[in-house]
Scaffold this motif. Structure first.
Motif: not given
Ligand code: ADP
Ligand code: MG
Length: 678
Positions: A361-374
């Protein structure tokens, strides 16, 4: 030679200073200026005689200047001129303040058009500070623009006139000829001329229709293209799972509406096309539980869920609620916001990337390129109206190639039918039209400031009974830049803690506090350590403290109706009777009276629209569609449907808009998708 992209300073009378004022209106180029449409028009087509002028309503009067007084100094910084005018039958006295230049330009014995409110007695009509126009028989409508200080409608109109004669490229029309013919639309130049300087109502209507068509057509093309993009992708394939374990995680029974919405969603999740669903429900209707059910289902299928909230406070609150909800299960919940320490962020990102974390759960921070999902399977955005279309899509792009995640957006903002169709034309809709059992409507009262102390007494009695309360102070518009408004909120908190609420635990919350500090205050309020929370509108969205039963809103007239309704939704969340007290000197305001009468968000929205009237922007900016410039015509459902059909037709033959006659459309569409997140 000037083109549409030439800087506005190219125009006569536009220097650096005026260009800066224009920049404030979002106007940088000649093309921008031409698309800076009037918000209204002064009608000179039927000027009134002095005797027949309506009382105290703006109107135009054609009259001759009979005599002018000399300047009278009333006090320092205030001077006054009196001008006597006549229409041949009656006289009227016009007063100008600090208008030396305007008055000296008036010539005796010449006729002008004066636009203002007529007052005074029958035998002695008066007008104060009218707008003055040359008496031009061709002048039918004079444009009135949305203004900023230092720029008048007259100045803008003069600049627009010059721009219309100068600018090359006006003849290029982004609408393909075939479309223009099929829908009987005038050319772009004609439309621009008439929207600024209409010859008559008919010309204005024609121009609006054409420009409106163009905007909606572009929007429909953009939506059509994104929809196609998402439907080409395969959905994360899911299978039905037994949900009983989930339903045992909380103590209440879901409402019928919640069950229906969950079943809609789960059907989508098992489908081959990615879900794209809007969950709309009034504040307090329990949208979060629907989101939690979908997340549970997704995780049981071996995929991850990401939920994005518009504010840090809301993200933290969801995180706490969900951590508790899923505490006894295998499901792990993480938080990611911009203000977290970098080590903590790194840790969450690592757990997302290798799949140890099921829900983030998060804010716009989730949109950063460094956020990668499995294995991202579901994307949820809460309070969708706060996000642009493009942000919603950006998060959805995070799935690995070939698998587009399911998307659920949640919104409490009721949207007029036509607007929903435009914005969410590509979405399915579930509506929570039922409140959880035992919920009592919030009783709303409007009081004038002298009664405030009594209201404080009322609040104290509720605090004494173990309940909690909010006092909301407005920030002056554009709040983040307004230190005075902010100070007043801070000062208010200190004063209340000292005086009316001495001996009570009073907390303060506003947008400029550090995230950690905000979080501490919210946690203390949630746990009951704080009894009274004095806050700005940062609590408007989604904050959930069921034990809070009273909200008092200072200067209620400064808020929009829908915003008041959102704020009011912070109380009435538990079993106890709840109250909302609006404090305003404007106790006869129809808006404020309207909200006291109903608890239904849809009715509030309708009322809001009715009172604001057409020509208002229907909150389009809020919906991430800032390019809609003449959206006041959205009532025209037929046009909406026509543009949709036209867009589908064009995309059928040229899905990527690659044909030369679609070049302008392609450029616009791309721009639109890029800026939609504003
Ligand atoms: P919103 O739709 O405004 O996001 P929430 O999801 O925050 O509303 O729910 C508001 C409150 O109602 C929460 O405290 C939640 O736990 C509670 N709630 C949700 N569904 C039910 C239900 N079916 N019965 C009772 N309480 C519920
Ligand atoms: Mg909510």
């Amino acid at each position: 030679m000037a083109t549409l992209s030439t800087n506005i300073q190219y125009l006569k009378g536009v220097g650096e200073k005026r260009a800066r004022l224009y920049a404030r209106l979002g106007v940088a180029t000649i093309g921008d200026l031409l698309e800076y449409y009037p918000r209204d028009y002064i009608d000179f087509s039927h000027p009134s005689s002095i005797i027949a002028a309506p009382y105290d309503r703006p109107c135009a009067i054609r009259a001759r200047v009979a005599s002018k007084s000399s300047e009278q100094r009333i006090r320092k910084g205030l001077s006054l001129f009196k001008v006597l005018v006549t229409d041949g039958q009656n006289d009227m006295l016009i007063t100008f303040f600090n208008a030396k230049y305007t008055v000296s330009a008036l010539k005796e014995e010449e006729t002008y058009l004066f636009y203002g409110r007529v007052a005074g007695r029958i035998g002695r009509r008066e007008m104060a500070s009218p707008l003055v126009f040359q008496d031009d028989p061709d002048l039918a409508f004079s444009p009135v623009y949305p203004l900023t200080e230092g720029l008048s409608s007259k100045m803008i109109a003069a600049n627009v006139r010059q721009a219309l004669t100068l600018a090359e490229g006006l003849e290029q029309d982004p609408l393909p000829t075939a479309v223009r013919t099929a829908y009987e639309l005038c050319g772009r130049r004609e439309a621009l001329e008439s929207i600024h300087f209409p010859a008559d109502q008919k010309a204005l209507a024609k121009a609006r229709r054409r420009l409106m068509f163009e905007e909606l057509f572009q929007l429909n093309l953009a939506l059509g293209q994104t929809k196609r993009a998402s439907q080409k992708e395969a959905a994360a394939p899911m299978k039905p799972v037994v949900m009983n374990d989930f339903y045992h995680l909380f103590p209440f029974e879901l409402t019928k509406a919640q069950k229906r919405a969950i079943s809609d969603c789960l059907d989508n999740l098992c489908g081959t096309v990615p879900m794209n669903r809007l969950l709309q429900g009034d504040v307090g209707s329990g949208k979060t539980m629907v989101a939690a059910a979908c997340s549970y289902f997704t995780v049981q299928n071996g995929y991850q869920t990401a939920m994005m909230a518009p504010t840090e406070i809301l993200a933290v609150q969801h995180y706490q609620t969900w951590s508790k909800l899923f505490a006894g299960t295998e499901i792990s919940v993480g938080l990611l916001t911009g203000s977290m320490g970098s080590a903590a962020k790194r840790e969450v990102k690592a757990r997302l990337a290798d799949g140890r974390l099921s829900i983030v759960i998060g804010t716009h921070a989730l949109l950063q390129d460094s956020v990668v999902f499995d294995r991202l399977g579901l994307v949820i955005t809460d309070e969708q109206h706060r996000f642009g279309v493009s942000q919603r899509m950006a998060l959805a792009q995070k799935a690995q190639a070939g698998q587009y995640p399911h998307v659920l957006v949640m919104s409490a903002t009721p949207i007029p039918r036509t607007l929903a169709f435009i914005i969410y034309g590509d979405l399915d809709l579930s509506i929570l039209d039922e409140m959880p059992k035992g919920r009592q409507p919030v009783k709303t009262y409007l009081i004038d400031p002298p009664k405030r102390e009594r209201a404080y007494g009322f609040i104290r009695r509720h605090l004494d009974a173990g309940e909690q309360a909010y006092i909301v102070c407005p920030l002056v518009e554009q709040g983040e830049n307004s230190p005075e408004g902010l100070e007043s909120a801070v000062e208010e908190a200190e004063r209340l803690a000292r005086e009316s609420f001495s001996g009570y635990a009073v907390g303060m919350l506003h947008g400029r506090m550090k995230a950690a500090e905000k979080e501490r205050v919210m946690t203390d309020f949630q746990s009951g350590k704080l009894q009274l929370l004095v806050s700005t509108t940062v609590i408007e969205v989604g904050v959930d403290v069921p034990n809070a039963t009273v909200m008092l809103i200072q200067n209620a007239e400064r808020f929009g109706l829908s915003q008041l309704h959102q704020l009011r939704g912070r109380v009435g969340r538990g079993k106890a009777e709840s109250f909302c007290i609006l404090v305003s000197a404007q106790t006869d305001s129809p808006r404020l009276q309207a909200i006291c009468k109903t608890n239904d968000g849809f009715q509030v929205a309708e009322e809001d629209l009715k009172l604001r009237g057409p020509g208002d922007f229907f909150g389009l900016r809020q919906h991430g569609l800032p390019m809609m410039k003449i959206a006041g015509l959205l009532e025209d459902m037929e046009l909406v449907e026509k543009t949709r059909a036209a867009a589908i037709e064009v995309l059928k033959t040229d899905p990527d808009l690659l044909l030369p006659e679609h070049a302008a459309l392609r450029e616009h569409t791309n721009q639109m998708l890029e800026t939609a997140g504003a």
